[in-house]
Design a protein around this motif. Sequence first.
Motif, PDB file in Angstrom:
ATOM      1  N   GLU A 742      36.697-102.494  17.004  1.00 55.70           N
ATOM      2  CA  GLU A 742      36.890-101.026  17.048  1.00 55.70           C
ATOM      3  C   GLU A 742      38.314-100.339  17.642  1.00 55.70           C
ATOM      4  N   GLU A 743      39.102-101.223  17.630  1.00 56.06           N
ATOM      5  CA  GLU A 743      40.500-100.884  18.111  1.00 56.06           C
ATOM      6  C   GLU A 743      40.872-100.325  19.121  1.00 56.06           C
ATOM      7  N   TRP A 744      39.820-100.746  20.219  1.00 55.58           N
ATOM      8  CA  TRP A 744      40.094-100.319  21.602  1.00 55.58           C
ATOM      9  C   TRP A 744      40.517-101.371  22.461  1.00 55.58           C
ATOM     10  N   THR A 745      41.489-102.147  21.707  1.00 57.39           N
ATOM     11  CA  THR A 745      41.750-103.492  22.635  1.00 57.39           C
ATOM     12  C   THR A 745      42.248-103.254  23.908  1.00 57.39           C
ATOM     13  N   ASN A 746      42.958-102.109  24.332  1.00 58.73           N
ATOM     14  CA  ASN A 746      43.285-101.901  25.762  1.00 58.73           C
ATOM     15  C   ASN A 746      42.163-102.242  26.721  1.00 58.73           C
ATOM     16  N   GLU A 747      40.990-101.843  26.342  1.00 63.39           N
ATOM     17  CA  GLU A 747      39.904-101.930  27.404  1.00 63.39           C
ATOM     18  C   GLU A 747      39.445-103.111  27.505  1.00 63.39           C
ATOM     19  N   VAL A 748      39.862-104.204  26.800  1.00 54.22           N
ATOM     20  CA  VAL A 748      39.592-105.652  27.090  1.00 54.22           C
ATOM     21  C   VAL A 748      40.275-106.179  28.363  1.00 54.22           C
ATOM     22  N   PHE A 749      41.474-105.642  28.406  1.00 58.07           N
ATOM     23  CA  PHE A 749      42.467-106.451  29.489  1.00 58.07           C
ATOM     24  C   PHE A 749      41.933-105.904  30.721  1.00 58.07           C
ATOM     25  N   ASN A 750      41.935-106.483  31.838  1.00 56.15           N
ATOM     26  CA  ASN A 750      42.193-106.057  33.434  1.00 56.15           C
ATOM     27  C   ASN A 750      43.027-104.941  33.627  1.00 56.15           C
ATOM     28  N   LEU A 751      42.406-104.218  34.501  1.00 58.58           N
ATOM     29  CA  LEU A 751      43.253-102.946  34.642  1.00 58.58           C
ATOM     30  C   LEU A 751      44.736-103.615  35.337  1.00 58.58           C
ATOM     31  N   GLU A 752      44.706-104.403  36.122  1.00 60.04           N
ATOM     32  CA  GLU A 752      46.049-104.872  36.666  1.00 60.04           C
ATOM     33  C   GLU A 752      47.065-105.281  35.620  1.00 60.04           C
ATOM     34  N   LEU A 753      46.498-105.683  34.464  1.00 58.15           N
ATOM     35  CA  LEU A 753      47.620-106.191  33.249  1.00 58.15           C
ATOM     36  C   LEU A 753      48.008-105.074  32.709  1.00 58.15           C
ATOM     37  N   ALA A 758      53.568-102.596  28.643  1.00 56.09           N
ATOM     38  CA  ALA A 758      54.380-102.292  27.754  1.00 56.09           C
ATOM     39  C   ALA A 758      55.602-103.268  27.505  1.00 56.09           C
ATOM     40  N   SER A 759      55.491-104.344  28.498  1.00 56.94           N
ATOM     41  CA  SER A 759      56.698-105.435  28.419  1.00 56.94           C
ATOM     42  C   SER A 759      56.013-106.758  28.088  1.00 56.94           C
ATOM     43  N   ILE A 760      54.655-106.929  28.299  1.00 58.77           N
ATOM     44  CA  ILE A 760      53.782-107.890  27.920  1.00 58.77           C
ATOM     45  C   ILE A 760      52.910-107.713  26.862  1.00 58.77           C
ATOM     46  N   SER A 761      52.850-106.831  26.234  1.00 60.39           N
ATOM     47  CA  SER A 761      51.883-106.500  25.132  1.00 60.39           C
ATOM     48  C   SER A 761      51.647-107.564  24.292  1.00 60.39           C
ATOM     49  N   ASP A 762      52.993-108.196  23.508  1.00 60.26           N
ATOM     50  CA  ASP A 762      52.529-109.208  22.727  1.00 60.26           C
ATOM     51  C   ASP A 762      52.137-110.534  23.297  1.00 60.26           C
ATOM     52  N   GLU A 763      52.513-110.879  24.635  1.00 62.07           N
ATOM     53  CA  GLU A 763      51.868-111.852  24.995  1.00 62.07           C
ATOM     54  C   GLU A 763      50.309-111.707  25.443  1.00 62.07           C
ATOM     55  N   LEU A 764      50.190-110.742  25.742  1.00 59.02           N
ATOM     56  CA  LEU A 764      48.562-110.321  26.061  1.00 59.02           C
ATOM     57  C   LEU A 764      47.667-110.371  24.675  1.00 59.02           C
ATOM     58  N   LEU A 765      48.152-109.943  23.502  1.00 59.42           N
ATOM     59  CA  LEU A 765      47.607-109.741  22.314  1.00 59.42           C
ATOM     60  C   LEU A 765      47.598-111.283  21.742  1.00 59.42           C
ATOM     61  N   ASN A 766      48.582-111.991  21.887  1.00 62.66           N
ATOM     62  CA  ASN A 766      48.618-113.245  21.427  1.00 62.66           C
ATOM     63  C   ASN A 766      47.875-114.279  21.829  1.00 62.66           C
ATOM     64  N   THR A 767      47.890-114.145  23.097  1.00 65.18           N
ATOM     65  CA  THR A 767      46.782-114.870  24.152  1.00 65.18           C
ATOM     66  C   THR A 767      45.369-114.513  24.082  1.00 65.18           C
ATOM     67  N   LEU A 768      45.046-113.167  23.754  1.00 62.03           N
ATOM     68  CA  LEU A 768      43.612-112.806  23.401  1.00 62.03           C
ATOM     69  C   LEU A 768      43.171-113.511  22.118  1.00 62.03           C
TER      70      LEU A 768
END
Length: 815
Positions: A742-753, A758-768
Amino acid sequence: MEGGHSGVLSFRFGSLILIAQVLFVNLLLAAAQHGDGVNITRGDYGALKELKSKFVDLRGHLRSWDGDKYDACSGGWIGIKCVRGHVIAVQLPWKGLGGKISESIGLLRRLRKLSLHDNVLSGPIPKALSFLPDLRGVFLFNNRLSGSIPPSLGLNPVLQSFDVSNNSLSGMIPPTLAISTRLLRLNLSYNSFIGSIPVTFAQSYSLIFLALEHNNLSGSIPDLWLGIGNKSHQLQILTLDYNYLSGSFPVSLGQLDRLQVLSVGHNQISGIIPDELSKIPSLQMLDLSNNAFNGSFPSTFSNFPSLTSLNLEGNQLSGQIPDTVAKLQNLTALNLKNNRFSGHIPVSLGNISSLSALDLSDNDFSGEIPSSIASLLHLSSFNVSNNNLSGSVVPSLAQKFNSSSFAGNLQLCGYSIQTPCPSTPETPSPQPSPESLIHGGHHHRLSAKDIILIVTGILLVIVFLLCCVLLCCLIRKRAASKEKSAKGAAEKAISVVGAPTETNGGKLVHFDGPFVFTADDLLCATAEIMGKSSYGTAYKAILEDGKQVVVKRLREKAVKGQKEFEAEVVALGKLRHENILPLRAYYLGPKGEKLLVFDCMPKGSLASFLHARGPEAIIDWPTRMKIAMGITRGLHYLHAQEDIIHGNLTSTNILLDEQTNPHIAEVGLSQLMTAAANTNIIATAGSQGYGAPELSKLKKPTTKTDIYSLGIIILELMTGKSPGEHVNGMDLPQWVASIVKEEWTNEVFNLELLKDAASISDELLNTLKLAMRCTDPSPAARPEAQQVLLQLEEIKPELAAPATPVEEKTIQEAP
């Protein structure tokens, strides 16, 4: 744009083409059933080509758009979906696209969904989006967009989701944005918007999710959250943190009876906390921290049946905490830090059995710390520093939490070696004077018989003391001899297995390691239960010399016979890897009991590290990645070098040392158990959310079921959610997949992340994406442990460990 007449002619010509297409639609559909695709319309083809010309295709993903236009709606062009020749979706997330979004997007008249999130796009949001009548979803988060939001964008009649979070947008939020009666989700967080929150947001009955945190908004929060007639608000999540909002707290927020998360921390809101908030029956998280609230702790907060987290830190609240707080039986985190609360800490806090984090620091509490708090089994974060507390700290609390949790209370003692409690002075008994001993009371002389009895008693005392001294010397001599003998045996065992020692019919076998102890030392050690699993019960044992070990007592009826057991356990004792918990010894008791001795990891399990910590304990992204890499490295060692399948990989079986390095526990224990016991263990892992779907039929773990469990743990690290908690009937991988879809990917990650997104978005998404591959329902689609490790090291190369010679050889031989 051409002149007016040319525009009219073009429009009419386009209309004729459209009519012609409609006439032949059935023929086209019939042709599509035989494999012939429907051609893209001329207008949409031109719009896509113009759109591409404004993009900077850094990774070459749009090369397919150079192909024949007949392939555009037949699956040949990446990210394009069509219906009857019209583009209805442009979906190009995570493609590394730079450049700008062309205004030609407005020529895709049937566009329903625009998804360009997690790229490096800059420039403004196209105004042309405002004139797309079918536009339902706009997902542009995690880019570098600037400028303001076009006011006309809110006029789209069917707009449901609009997410432009984590960009560089500015200006005021247009009130028209919430006009659509179908708007469900609005996320404008992590930008630089100014001005006040539009009143229309409070008057929207369709909104479910509203996120405005981390902006520069000012003014007061609208106080118009009221239902009218049969209309009621649907809002479930409202986050307004880190702005400059002021004024009093709106009473009408109490009308949001479906609200689950309300967070307004780090603003300038003042006044009292209204009792009306307690009318929200579904509220689970309430964060009013770091504002200017005053008054007392609302007694009506006891009416929150679902509240799990309450944060009132950094305000000006005063008075006593009412005992009614104890009614919050679902509360796991209570933060009252840095206020002006006074009086005694309520004893009833010890009745909130689910409490895992309690912070009462920097207040004016007085009296003793209630002993009832020590009975909270899940309490993992506790702080009462900088108050006026007195008395002694309950020993179990002093042992569990370090001195910083109690510092700043001048009259508090017993929480560290430096703060001993004074011993209670005994009333000294009056000592008779030598003269009274001789002459007796009232100056009477003692008889000869009395003197003989006194002298005899003194001699008996002297003889008794001499005997005690001799006995102590003998005990020390014997202990020294036994320690010397045990140390000699351990030195002989420095390679793999030590010579077994027999004690009372039992047998202790050492493997290499730092511990020197006898069977008597082990059996007489002070022990406390750490937990129970399908394999048995784990104890933390403190040996006579103060060293700590973990002893696992295996379930007797579930373990193989002694001969098979010893053959398997000796092999397990040889396993040595930096990410595997080493087996240091085993003991066979005279009555068949079987004990395994392991190193004690100071930070406990990954499960408690993630889920049983206080709100102030932040786990950053590098730490989470270090843990994921370590687990994967250990699993790769088991699969590739030892040909061992773990079979029960969960976050409770990942233990962390002082540097937060992970060590996989319970390795190979399945080889010590009977087939029936292993079947029960597999079923338990499945019920906890770590078991691969095929295990329900196969009943036998494989390397691919281990990879599934690894993927679950990585998702657990990224989302902060426990795999055993089903959301809307979905397990963790299904929930993640539904959010991403549903393209709400931000809601997947823990709020601390998300704070560093902005600086780790690629790392987050590739790891996901990697974790989702690991949890693919099809075992064949899951990667091997080696592939997972290589990809994690590519994502975060600075955490990659140098490969061992064996790993180098494995990597070189890999296809």
